[in-house]
Design an enzyme around this catalytic site. Structure first.
Site, PDB file in Angstrom:
ATOM      1  N   ARG A 278       0.812  -1.212   0.000  1.00 31.34           N
ATOM      2  CA  ARG A 278       0.000   0.000   0.000  1.00 31.34           C
ATOM      3  C   ARG A 278       0.851   1.270   0.000  1.00 31.34           C
ATOM      4  NH1 ARG A 278      -4.948  -0.068   2.257  1.00 31.34           N
ATOM      5  NH2 ARG A 278      -4.340  -1.960   3.371  1.00 31.34           N
ATOM      6  N   ARG A 314     -13.158  -1.430  -1.506  1.00 34.57           N
ATOM      7  CA  ARG A 314     -12.731  -1.175  -0.131  1.00 34.57           C
ATOM      8  C   ARG A 314     -13.804  -0.516   0.743  1.00 34.57           C
ATOM      9  NH1 ARG A 314      -9.171   1.798   1.414  1.00 34.57           N
ATOM     10  NH2 ARG A 314      -8.263   0.475   3.036  1.00 34.57           N
ATOM     11  N   CYS A 354     -26.714  -3.169  -7.421  1.00 28.28           N
ATOM     12  CA  CYS A 354     -27.960  -3.409  -6.697  1.00 28.28           C
ATOM     13  C   CYS A 354     -27.675  -3.966  -5.300  1.00 28.28           C
ATOM     14  CB  CYS A 354     -28.848  -4.372  -7.495  1.00 28.28           C
ATOM     15  SG  CYS A 354     -30.513  -4.496  -6.844  1.00 28.28           S
ATOM     16  N   GLU A 355     -27.004  -3.156  -4.488  1.00 28.75           N
ATOM     17  CA  GLU A 355     -26.661  -3.488  -3.105  1.00 28.75           C
ATOM     18  C   GLU A 355     -26.670  -2.203  -2.296  1.00 28.75           C
ATOM     19  OE1 GLU A 355     -25.903  -6.456  -1.786  1.00 28.75           O
ATOM     20  OE2 GLU A 355     -25.654  -7.692  -3.590  1.00 28.75           O
TER      21      GLU A 355
END
Length: 426
Positions: A278, A314, A354-355
């Site tokens: 990262r 994330r 669709c969440e």
């Protein structure tokens, strides 16, 4: 003047030129990942300056784009791989077995088959095993090359419980078993070269005590192994160096981490190895997305964009915060002929999946959004595209890279044909 003098230790989203980013979105479409290879080089040089005597390996899982791997290998950074696929990409980018480590976590049979085949072509590569079972499976395949043992020190840290690996039973051989396991491996003619552990991902400055305790434990294990088995080439304490995602967070005090690491490791006759991921790539990347819907809801203004949890997972997976900037509004504000400034209002930035979890930010105060505006999501260079997926049959986005003032397409946008090809070509 060194190459790093005058370069900030973290690149904030506001440091990116809004007009330039808008032009990338116009030319290549959205959603679009933009990666700055020069910034990746700066981050690599900063790490090398803080850890001058250490071997630095890049955790490929953070971003496996070939341009990224080639850039880091060119800076003298090795490549640490968590799968056979990553190992293949690392060797393609570097053609250097000595620079590549494979760190297996419950590796499938086909992964081990592929990795051992790669070892036959690149005998200098190192395999890290996280269980006695994996060592047996390597022996069954005729592998007797460079072996590192992943140990479990029982100490974890990181930005979210799902990435605190140091104490999770899934990872590594219990520390108290390390000497016996490596002694047995040496008797079986493996070339025992090191021990490895990873405390977790996204470790911040306020978790330095946990990091110090973890490294100290690794030093103790290394001294016990050396006494029983012989000298090791390296002690790998992983990476996990965090970056500030929130605008008011301070960057990691890298010098303090480096000093604490060396002091905690103690007197060990082996090279220190670190595995940042990262830290090297997060602030070198942004995700561009276009607004397609603005609607007034009961308690907020919902701003719909064409990126979603399939593009950047994330926030949905870790409740992760990413900085967000309306580039169109910023460009207007910077323009000398701009006569208006937009009202700052709380907005919920949501994708097309669709969440209910497909949300990048809730009630984030931003300039009032308009359809067609381009938004940038910052710190997207790490675990962005790598975690992208085709849920809802959505093609994955394109990626462009910038280097020395030039821009090029690094990965084309997928199409529906790409999504369905594996069903037709079987």
């Amino acid at each position: 003047m060194t190459a790093l003098e005058g370069t900030p230790s973290v690149r904030r989203l506001t440091a990116w030129d809004p007009a330039e980013l808008e032009s990338r979105a116009s030319e290549y479409g959205t959603p679009l990942y933009v990666l700055d290879l020069d910034r990746i080089s700066e981050n690599a040089q900063r790490l090398a300056s803080a850890f001058p005597d250490a071997e630095i390996l890049y955790a490929v899982k953070a971003n496996a784009l070939k341009d990224v791997l080639e850039t880091l290998h060119g800076e003298g950074i090795g490549l640490e791989c968590a799968s056979a696929g990553e190992l293949t990409r690392a060797l393609d980018a570097s053609d250097d077995g000595a620079a590549v480590h494979y760190t297996a976590v419950n590796p499938p049979a086909h992964d081990l088959d592929q990795v051992v085949e790669a070892w036959e072509a690149y005998p200098e590569l190192t395999i890290t095993a996280g269980s006695e079972d994996t060592i047996d499976r390597l022996a069954d395949r005729g592998y007797d090359g460079r072996l590192c043992l992943r140990v479990n020190p029982g100490i974890g840290a990181g930005h979210h419980e799902k990435v605190q690996t140091g104490a999770a039973a899934k990872f590594g051989v219990p520390a108290e078993r390390a000497v016996d396991v490596l002694a047995d491996a040496a008797e079986r003619s493996f070339d025992v070269v090191g021990i490895h552990a990873h405390v977790g991902s996204g470790v911040s400055s306020d978790q330095l005590d946990a990091h110090r305790e973890f490294v100290s434990r690794m030093g103790e294990i290394a001294r016990s192994v050396t006494e029983a088995v012989g000298d090791l080439e390296f002690v790998d304490v992983g990476g996990g160096f965090g970056v500030p995602y929130r605008e008011d967070e301070q960057p990691l005090d890298l010098e303090a981490v480096a000093n604490a690491t060396r002091e905690a490791l103690g007197d060990v006759n082996a090279q220190l190895t670190i595995e940042p991921g990262r830290y090297l790539v997060a602030d070198a990347g942004v995700l561009l997305t276009e607004i397609n819907t603005v609607k007034a809801a009961r308690d907020t203004t919902v701003v719909g964009v064409d990126a979603g949890m399939t593009t950047l997972l994330r926030p949905a997976m870790y409740d992760a915060y990413h900085p967000i900037r309306n580039l169109t509004a910023a460009r207007e504000a910077d323009s000398s002929d701009a006569e208006r400034g937009r009202e700052q209002i709380p907005q919920t930035i949501a994708g097309p999946i669709c969440e209910s979890g497909d949300v990048f930010a809730t009630d984030r105060t931003l300039p009032a959004s308009e359809r067609g505006d381009v938004i940038a999501i910052g710190n997207a260079g790490a675990y962005g595209y790598e975690m992208a997926n085709q849920y809802n049959s959505r093609p994955r986005p394109a990626s462009v890279v910038t280097e020395d003032g030039t821009v090029r397409l690094a990965r084309r946008r997928e199409t529906i044909d790409d999504v369905t090809r594996v069903e037709r070509e079987r």
